[in-house]
Design an enzyme around this catalytic site. Sequence first.
Site, PDB file in Angstrom:
ATOM      1  N   GLU A  41      45.605  56.995  19.809  1.00 17.33           N
ATOM      2  CA  GLU A  41      46.639  55.990  20.120  1.00 17.33           C
ATOM      3  C   GLU A  41      45.906  54.675  20.320  1.00 17.33           C
ATOM      4  O   GLU A  41      45.313  54.438  21.374  1.00 17.33           O
ATOM      5  CB  GLU A  41      47.407  56.402  21.390  1.00 17.33           C
ATOM      6  CG  GLU A  41      48.191  57.697  21.261  1.00 17.33           C
ATOM      7  CD  GLU A  41      49.434  57.565  20.387  1.00 17.33           C
ATOM      8  OE1 GLU A  41      49.895  56.424  20.144  1.00 17.33           O
ATOM      9  OE2 GLU A  41      49.949  58.607  19.943  1.00 17.33           O
ATOM     10  N   CYS A  52      49.521  47.535  24.512  1.00 16.78           N
ATOM     11  CA  CYS A  52      49.233  47.830  23.107  1.00 16.78           C
ATOM     12  C   CYS A  52      50.396  47.480  22.176  1.00 16.78           C
ATOM     13  O   CYS A  52      50.186  47.213  21.002  1.00 16.78           O
ATOM     14  CB  CYS A  52      48.869  49.304  22.941  1.00 16.78           C
ATOM     15  SG  CYS A  52      50.168  50.408  23.483  1.00 16.78           S
TER      16      CYS A  52
HETATM   17  P1  NAD Z   1      38.614  51.244  25.319  1.00 18.66           P
HETATM   18  O1  NAD Z   1      38.608  51.758  23.948  1.00 18.66           O
HETATM   19  O2  NAD Z   1      37.565  50.275  25.722  1.00 18.66           O
HETATM   20  O3  NAD Z   1      38.512  52.452  26.371  1.00 18.66           O
HETATM   21  C1  NAD Z   1      39.382  53.569  26.321  1.00 18.66           C
HETATM   22  C2  NAD Z   1      38.676  54.775  26.907  1.00 18.66           C
HETATM   23  O4  NAD Z   1      37.543  55.085  26.110  1.00 18.66           O
HETATM   24  C3  NAD Z   1      38.169  54.589  28.338  1.00 18.66           C
HETATM   25  O5  NAD Z   1      38.471  55.744  29.079  1.00 18.66           O
HETATM   26  C4  NAD Z   1      36.676  54.403  28.166  1.00 18.66           C
HETATM   27  O6  NAD Z   1      35.920  54.910  29.247  1.00 18.66           O
HETATM   28  C5  NAD Z   1      36.373  55.211  26.907  1.00 18.66           C
HETATM   29  N1  NAD Z   1      35.265  54.668  26.135  1.00 18.66           N
HETATM   30  C6  NAD Z   1      34.900  53.371  26.018  1.00 18.66           C
HETATM   31  N2  NAD Z   1      33.827  53.248  25.199  1.00 18.66           N
HETATM   32  C7  NAD Z   1      33.516  54.511  24.800  1.00 18.66           C
HETATM   33  C8  NAD Z   1      32.496  55.054  23.940  1.00 18.66           C
HETATM   34  N3  NAD Z   1      31.608  54.269  23.356  1.00 18.66           N
HETATM   35  N4  NAD Z   1      32.478  56.391  23.747  1.00 18.66           N
HETATM   36  C9  NAD Z   1      33.382  57.192  24.340  1.00 18.66           C
HETATM   37  N5  NAD Z   1      34.365  56.737  25.161  1.00 18.66           N
HETATM   38  C10 NAD Z   1      34.426  55.410  25.387  1.00 18.66           C
HETATM   39  O7  NAD Z   1      40.089  50.633  25.553  1.00 18.66           O
HETATM   40  P2  NAD Z   1      40.706  49.920  26.821  1.00 18.66           P
HETATM   41  O8  NAD Z   1      40.057  48.601  27.027  1.00 18.66           O
HETATM   42  O9  NAD Z   1      40.765  50.850  27.991  1.00 18.66           O
HETATM   43  O10 NAD Z   1      42.202  49.710  26.343  1.00 18.66           O
HETATM   44  C11 NAD Z   1      42.583  48.653  25.522  1.00 18.66           C
HETATM   45  C12 NAD Z   1      42.881  49.110  24.119  1.00 18.66           C
HETATM   46  O11 NAD Z   1      43.666  50.272  24.127  1.00 18.66           O
HETATM   47  C13 NAD Z   1      43.669  48.079  23.350  1.00 18.66           C
HETATM   48  O12 NAD Z   1      43.181  47.974  22.052  1.00 18.66           O
HETATM   49  C14 NAD Z   1      45.081  48.654  23.348  1.00 18.66           C
HETATM   50  O13 NAD Z   1      45.862  48.207  22.276  1.00 18.66           O
HETATM   51  C15 NAD Z   1      44.812  50.116  23.304  1.00 18.66           C
HETATM   52  N6  NAD Z   1      45.913  50.892  23.864  1.00 18.66           N
HETATM   53  C16 NAD Z   1      46.668  51.645  23.025  1.00 18.66           C
HETATM   54  C17 NAD Z   1      47.736  52.359  23.538  1.00 18.66           C
HETATM   55  C18 NAD Z   1      48.617  53.199  22.625  1.00 18.66           C
HETATM   56  O14 NAD Z   1      49.423  53.941  23.151  1.00 18.66           O
HETATM   57  N7  NAD Z   1      48.496  53.088  21.318  1.00 18.66           N
HETATM   58  C19 NAD Z   1      48.031  52.315  24.903  1.00 18.66           C
HETATM   59  C20 NAD Z   1      47.229  51.555  25.720  1.00 18.66           C
HETATM   60  C21 NAD Z   1      46.159  50.842  25.193  1.00 18.66           C
END
Ligand code: NAD
Length: 452
Positions: free
Chosen positions: A212, A246
């Site tokens: 997502e 998002c």
């Molecule tokens: P992110 O990708 O930075 O982090 C998401 C999760 O991934 C966190 O739990 C983090 O600890 C983990 N993570 C980060 N880097 C990682 C790596 N290298 N390896 C493994 N895990 C890792 O995202 P964010 O800043 O928490 O959220 C923002 C993004 O999420 C935006 O792009 C937004 O559009 C998207 N989002 C999408 C939805 C949806 O339902 N489609 C909902 C909410 C947010």
Amino acid sequence: MQEKNLQTIFQAQKAFFYSDATKSYGFRIKQLKKFKKVIKENGKSLCDSVYQDFQKPVEETYISEIAMIIRELNHSINNLKKWMRKKKVATNLTNFLGKSYLFPHPLGKNLIIGAWNFPYSTVFTPLIACIAAGNTAIIKPSEIAPHSSNAIKGLIKDNFSREYITVIEGGVEVSSSLLALPFDHVFFTGSTQVGKIVMEACAKHLSRVTLELGGKSPAIVDKDADIKKAAKKIVFGKGSNSGQNCIAPDYVYAHEKIQDSLLEALKDAYHQLYPSEKHIASIVNEKNFQRLNTILNQEKIYFQLPHKREDKFIPPTIIYPANWEKPAMKEEIFGPILPVLTFSRIDEVIKTINQREIPLALYYFGKMNWPSIEKGIQFGGGTVNDTLLHFANPNLPFGGVGSSGTGCYHGYSGFKTFSHFKSIFRKGKWPDFSFRYPPHDGKKMKWIRKLF
Ligand code: NAD
């Protein structure tokens, strides 16, 4: 040590799953009802934790997270029996006098990785589907919202056994260690960039994966739109979570004939919906605060609410005229900045959007060009003449395409995401056609050719 601990929890969940404890209707419904009670009892403190993380108004967290989770629980509780039934499908002629059906079976051991912006929905909504489908789960909330992450951990620890549902807190390192385990399914919510890392990790074990993700979701305002209503709904959609959403309308594409009146209406709507700063969440951390300020410093600010606050606060801002070559249009904004672009022909809009990464959501205001947009642009899901609301209907699967995600959830689609539907053909006692068995001499082949 951490890895050893994770292995222990993983093995405990595996044993619990294979004990069949999670599979009966009785068990699943009991857990869903318990979860609902727990969410209701803890609603206020959950909202307080988000406030501590990024000053999101508690009322807004209740509406956008707690109420949505309760709705999802109610929907799952009311439909679980139906979802769990075997689904009969038609039997083909050559298999006749037998029965064909689909048997929904839980996938098994699941990992749910959440994002910080909706810290509860991004882990609890998939968890509801995971429970409904009869699975176990390890949850890894985002470390960027530490109070909310801690609240999730406490809530799960106090109410579910470790071998059934466990929360592991931590950042990238913990996430990577978890992704090294052979889960049956990984449900990830976050950025497109990290989504690629998750998918790569899943490939090693051939774990199923739902992503997502995000993207730049347009709000197209056509010349036949109700301008005042469109402006109010765009400001509502962009204002939610201070644009850190998002499915927020990332930018506006306004028809040249209505662009001036729309800009005026957007200003009015900002004043009306956000009379003071207390109704607006802050930016979650210094990194994002700096990122958004860098965008603002390079763009032409057309309008900004006059509100001020000491913390990482950016007042809602309109950038006009926006331009695809400038920073605000280069990546997902994920903040309270609304660029406004102008168009004269809808085919230009369709072509321009299709040349870029696929949006998670799309909003259209008007009537005349909706059929061309629906047919002509690829996007995850959308709302016509409003924003965000397709997300709130559990009968509409929620998810993206390509760079905005893969797979979906909410309601029955979530149940399907965490289930494998076994295809079963149950043969009747007869007939048993001899022509199917070798040796396939000329006479048998004549029959087979006739049949097909
Ligand atoms: P992110 O990708 O930075 O982090 C998401 C999760 O991934 C966190 O739990 C983090 O600890 C983990 N993570 C980060 N880097 C990682 C790596 N290298 N390896 C493994 N895990 C890792 O995202 P964010 O800043 O928490 O959220 C923002 C993004 O999420 C935006 O792009 C937004 O559009 C998207 N989002 C999408 C939805 C949806 O339902 N489609 C909902 C909410 C947010």
